[in-house]
Scaffold this motif. Structure first.
Motif, PDB file in Angstrom:
ATOM      1  N   ASN A 116       0.843  -1.213   0.000  1.00 53.79           N
ATOM      2  CA  ASN A 116       0.000   0.000   0.000  1.00 53.79           C
ATOM      3  C   ASN A 116       0.869   1.251   0.000  1.00 53.79           C
ATOM      4  O   ASN A 116       0.578   2.222  -0.709  1.00 53.79           O
ATOM      5  CB  ASN A 116      -0.940   0.017   1.211  1.00 53.79           C
ATOM      6  CG  ASN A 116      -2.087  -0.968   1.060  1.00 53.79           C
ATOM      7  OD1 ASN A 116      -2.392  -1.419  -0.038  1.00 53.79           O
ATOM      8  ND2 ASN A 116      -2.710  -1.312   2.173  1.00 53.79           N
ATOM      9  N   ASN A 117       1.953   1.239   0.792  1.00 51.10           N
ATOM     10  CA  ASN A 117       2.877   2.376   0.799  1.00 51.10           C
ATOM     11  C   ASN A 117       3.558   2.528  -0.559  1.00 51.10           C
ATOM     12  O   ASN A 117       3.718   3.646  -1.061  1.00 51.10           O
ATOM     13  CB  ASN A 117       3.927   2.220   1.903  1.00 51.10           C
ATOM     14  CG  ASN A 117       3.362   2.431   3.288  1.00 51.10           C
ATOM     15  OD1 ASN A 117       2.288   3.018   3.451  1.00 51.10           O
ATOM     16  ND2 ASN A 117       4.060   1.945   4.293  1.00 51.10           N
ATOM     17  N   LEU A 118       3.951   1.403  -1.149  1.00 48.37           N
ATOM     18  CA  LEU A 118       4.569   1.427  -2.476  1.00 48.37           C
ATOM     19  C   LEU A 118       3.614   2.055  -3.486  1.00 48.37           C
ATOM     20  O   LEU A 118       4.000   2.923  -4.269  1.00 48.37           O
ATOM     21  CB  LEU A 118       4.930   0.009  -2.922  1.00 48.37           C
ATOM     22  CG  LEU A 118       5.431  -0.121  -4.359  1.00 48.37           C
ATOM     23  CD1 LEU A 118       6.811   0.513  -4.514  1.00 48.37           C
ATOM     24  CD2 LEU A 118       5.463  -1.576  -4.795  1.00 48.37           C
ATOM     25  N   LYS A 119       2.354   1.633  -3.442  1.00 49.83           N
ATOM     26  CA  LYS A 119       1.345   2.152  -4.373  1.00 49.83           C
ATOM     27  C   LYS A 119       1.225   3.672  -4.248  1.00 49.83           C
ATOM     28  O   LYS A 119       1.201   4.388  -5.250  1.00 49.83           O
ATOM     29  CB  LYS A 119      -0.002   1.480  -4.090  1.00 49.83           C
ATOM     30  CG  LYS A 119      -1.111   1.845  -5.039  1.00 49.83           C
ATOM     31  CD  LYS A 119      -2.357   0.983  -4.739  1.00 49.83           C
ATOM     32  CE  LYS A 119      -3.506   1.297  -5.651  1.00 49.83           C
ATOM     33  NZ  LYS A 119      -4.188   2.536  -5.293  1.00 49.83           N
ATOM     34  N   SER A 120       1.194   4.186  -3.022  1.00 51.91           N
ATOM     35  CA  SER A 120       1.050   5.640  -2.873  1.00 51.91           C
ATOM     36  C   SER A 120       2.283   6.387  -3.389  1.00 51.91           C
ATOM     37  O   SER A 120       2.160   7.465  -3.968  1.00 51.91           O
ATOM     38  CB  SER A 120       0.707   6.032  -1.434  1.00 51.91           C
ATOM     39  OG  SER A 120       1.769   5.749  -0.577  1.00 51.91           O
ATOM     40  N   VAL A 121       3.487   5.799  -3.223  1.00 50.92           N
ATOM     41  CA  VAL A 121       4.701   6.425  -3.780  1.00 50.92           C
ATOM     42  C   VAL A 121       4.616   6.431  -5.306  1.00 50.92           C
ATOM     43  O   VAL A 121       4.916   7.445  -5.952  1.00 50.92           O
ATOM     44  CB  VAL A 121       5.976   5.685  -3.311  1.00 50.92           C
ATOM     45  CG1 VAL A 121       7.196   6.167  -4.086  1.00 50.92           C
ATOM     46  CG2 VAL A 121       6.186   5.860  -1.824  1.00 50.92           C
ATOM     47  N   LEU A 122       4.196   5.302  -5.890  1.00 52.88           N
ATOM     48  CA  LEU A 122       4.165   5.185  -7.352  1.00 52.88           C
ATOM     49  C   LEU A 122       2.996   5.938  -7.986  1.00 52.88           C
ATOM     50  O   LEU A 122       2.972   6.120  -9.201  1.00 52.88           O
ATOM     51  CB  LEU A 122       4.153   3.713  -7.763  1.00 52.88           C
ATOM     52  CG  LEU A 122       5.380   2.900  -7.319  1.00 52.88           C
ATOM     53  CD1 LEU A 122       5.267   1.461  -7.802  1.00 52.88           C
ATOM     54  CD2 LEU A 122       6.681   3.534  -7.793  1.00 52.88           C
ATOM     55  N   GLU A 123       2.046   6.380  -7.175  1.00 51.08           N
ATOM     56  CA  GLU A 123       0.933   7.205  -7.682  1.00 51.08           C
ATOM     57  C   GLU A 123       1.254   8.696  -7.634  1.00 51.08           C
ATOM     58  O   GLU A 123       0.525   9.511  -8.195  1.00 51.08           O
ATOM     59  CB  GLU A 123      -0.328   6.969  -6.834  1.00 51.08           C
ATOM     60  CG  GLU A 123      -0.973   5.628  -7.043  1.00 51.08           C
ATOM     61  CD  GLU A 123      -2.168   5.394  -6.140  1.00 51.08           C
ATOM     62  OE1 GLU A 123      -2.951   4.486  -6.449  1.00 51.08           O
ATOM     63  OE2 GLU A 123      -2.343   6.117  -5.128  1.00 51.08           O
ATOM     64  N   THR A 124       2.343   9.061  -6.969  1.00 50.52           N
ATOM     65  CA  THR A 124       2.699  10.469  -6.778  1.00 50.52           C
ATOM     66  C   THR A 124       3.349  11.040  -8.038  1.00 50.52           C
ATOM     67  O   THR A 124       4.386  10.554  -8.492  1.00 50.52           O
ATOM     68  CB  THR A 124       3.650  10.622  -5.577  1.00 50.52           C
ATOM     69  OG1 THR A 124       3.008  10.077  -4.422  1.00 50.52           O
ATOM     70  CG2 THR A 124       3.992  12.083  -5.324  1.00 50.52           C
ATOM     71  N   ILE A 125       2.724  12.047  -8.588  1.00 57.34           N
ATOM     72  CA  ILE A 125       3.207  12.675  -9.830  1.00 57.34           C
ATOM     73  C   ILE A 125       4.424  13.555  -9.525  1.00 57.34           C
ATOM     74  O   ILE A 125       4.376  14.385  -8.610  1.00 57.34           O
ATOM     75  CB  ILE A 125       2.071  13.493 -10.488  1.00 57.34           C
ATOM     76  CG1 ILE A 125       0.924  12.539 -10.873  1.00 57.34           C
ATOM     77  CG2 ILE A 125       2.586  14.276 -11.688  1.00 57.34           C
ATOM     78  CD1 ILE A 125      -0.335  13.234 -11.333  1.00 57.34           C
ATOM     79  N   PRO A 126       5.518  13.376 -10.280  1.00 59.36           N
ATOM     80  CA  PRO A 126       6.733  14.178 -10.044  1.00 59.36           C
ATOM     81  C   PRO A 126       6.528  15.656 -10.356  1.00 59.36           C
ATOM     82  O   PRO A 126       5.563  16.045 -11.020  1.00 59.36           O
ATOM     83  CB  PRO A 126       7.753  13.583 -11.009  1.00 59.36           C
ATOM     84  CG  PRO A 126       7.212  12.267 -11.413  1.00 59.36           C
ATOM     85  CD  PRO A 126       5.720  12.381 -11.318  1.00 59.36           C
ATOM     86  N   GLU A 127       7.483  16.449  -9.894  1.00 62.68           N
ATOM     87  CA  GLU A 127       7.519  17.876 -10.190  1.00 62.68           C
ATOM     88  C   GLU A 127       7.446  18.084 -11.708  1.00 62.68           C
ATOM     89  O   GLU A 127       8.033  17.316 -12.475  1.00 62.68           O
ATOM     90  CB  GLU A 127       8.837  18.426  -9.632  1.00 62.68           C
ATOM     91  CG  GLU A 127       9.103  19.879  -9.888  1.00 62.68           C
ATOM     92  CD  GLU A 127      10.500  20.271  -9.402  1.00 62.68           C
ATOM     93  OE1 GLU A 127      11.150  21.065 -10.117  1.00 62.68           O
ATOM     94  OE2 GLU A 127      10.916  19.789  -8.333  1.00 62.68           O
ATOM     95  N   GLU A 128       6.742  19.110 -12.113  1.00 65.93           N
ATOM     96  CA  GLU A 128       6.554  19.432 -13.536  1.00 65.93           C
ATOM     97  C   GLU A 128       7.886  19.416 -14.288  1.00 65.93           C
ATOM     98  O   GLU A 128       8.860  20.032 -13.872  1.00 65.93           O
ATOM     99  CB  GLU A 128       5.922  20.824 -13.641  1.00 65.93           C
ATOM    100  CG  GLU A 128       5.621  21.272 -15.054  1.00 65.93           C
ATOM    101  CD  GLU A 128       4.356  20.655 -15.624  1.00 65.93           C
ATOM    102  OE1 GLU A 128       4.305  20.513 -16.859  1.00 65.93           O
ATOM    103  OE2 GLU A 128       3.448  20.310 -14.851  1.00 65.93           O
ATOM    104  N   GLY A 129       7.913  18.671 -15.404  1.00 71.52           N
ATOM    105  CA  GLY A 129       9.089  18.649 -16.267  1.00 71.52           C
ATOM    106  C   GLY A 129      10.233  17.777 -15.785  1.00 71.52           C
ATOM    107  O   GLY A 129      11.315  17.810 -16.366  1.00 71.52           O
ATOM    108  N   LYS A 130      10.007  17.008 -14.721  1.00 72.52           N
ATOM    109  CA  LYS A 130      11.073  16.163 -14.164  1.00 72.52           C
ATOM    110  C   LYS A 130      10.584  14.727 -14.012  1.00 72.52           C
ATOM    111  O   LYS A 130       9.391  14.457 -14.030  1.00 72.52           O
ATOM    112  CB  LYS A 130      11.493  16.668 -12.766  1.00 72.52           C
ATOM    113  CG  LYS A 130      11.984  18.093 -12.717  1.00 72.52           C
ATOM    114  CD  LYS A 130      13.432  18.186 -13.136  1.00 72.52           C
ATOM    115  CE  LYS A 130      13.953  19.598 -13.101  1.00 72.52           C
ATOM    116  NZ  LYS A 130      14.634  19.963 -11.893  1.00 72.52           N
ATOM    117  N   ASN A 131      11.525  13.820 -13.840  1.00 69.05           N
ATOM    118  CA  ASN A 131      11.243  12.414 -13.545  1.00 69.05           C
ATOM    119  C   ASN A 131      11.861  12.077 -12.199  1.00 69.05           C
ATOM    120  O   ASN A 131      12.991  12.474 -11.918  1.00 69.05           O
ATOM    121  CB  ASN A 131      11.858  11.507 -14.611  1.00 69.05           C
ATOM    122  CG  ASN A 131      11.269  11.766 -15.986  1.00 69.05           C
ATOM    123  OD1 ASN A 131      10.123  11.453 -16.246  1.00 69.05           O
ATOM    124  ND2 ASN A 131      12.071  12.348 -16.874  1.00 69.05           N
TER     125      ASN A 131
END
Length: 180
Positions: A116-131
């Protein structure tokens, strides 16, 4: 890899989840100490070369990275990140040790909490224009992002908290050189 994926990566908005470079053969010791690299598997010479190459190829391909990169507390993940992105661009996140624990004999509740923690990290959109970059460990077969080889990258497109994510591609270290 195709040019449309490369163009998308250059615009940002992805998470690159990378398994560390090749490590020495053996196991981490039972009395593992994150501050003592002698108690754990470390990068081999090949693993060091892989990490340097990874940083060079992302730079060459002009893929924008959001610093610092997030790493597991193991010496092998920290060294991989430092060689690829520079020692000032690395931040240890103890959560990534939890991925290693998934391979052990955990109660279902612990595994579910980690996933569940992994899912929330992987759902978080990065800062605009970055990965965002995460350098950590492989998962057990069929769990999380599944098994990854040394320096293999799972490219994830987050859809926002609560909206899931998509694994767009998995690239071996050699696959990156075919993007250009």
């Amino acid at each position: 890899m195709n040019s449309s994926l490369l163009n998308s990566l250059r615009k940002g908005g992805f998470i690159l989840y990378v398994k560390h470079g090749e490590a020495t053969v053996g196991n981490d010791l039972p009395y593992l100490n994150f501050q003592d690299c002698l108690t754990q598997r470390n990068l081999s010479e090949m693993g060091r070369r892989q990490a340097i190459y990874y940083g060079e190829i992302l730079q060459y391909l002009q893929i924008p990275i959001n610093y610092p990169v997030s790493v597991s507390p193991f010496c092998r993940t920290i060294e991989t990140a430092q060689l690829a992105f520079g020692s000032g661009n690395v931040q240890v996140n103890p959560f990534w040790f939890e991925v290693v624990r998934l391979s052990g004999n955990l109660p279902i509740s612990d595994s579910q909490r980690i996933l569940n923690n992994l899912k929330s990290v992987l759902e978080t959109i990065p800062e605009e224009g970055k990965n965002n970059v995460i350098i950590a460990h492989s998962f057990p077969e069929g769990v999380g992002l599944g098994q990854l080889n040394d320096m293999e990258t799972a490219i994830i497109k987050p859809k926002g908290i609560g909206n899931g994510y998509e694994v767009v591609s998995k690239l071996s270290l050699g696959d990156w050189s075919t993007l250009d």
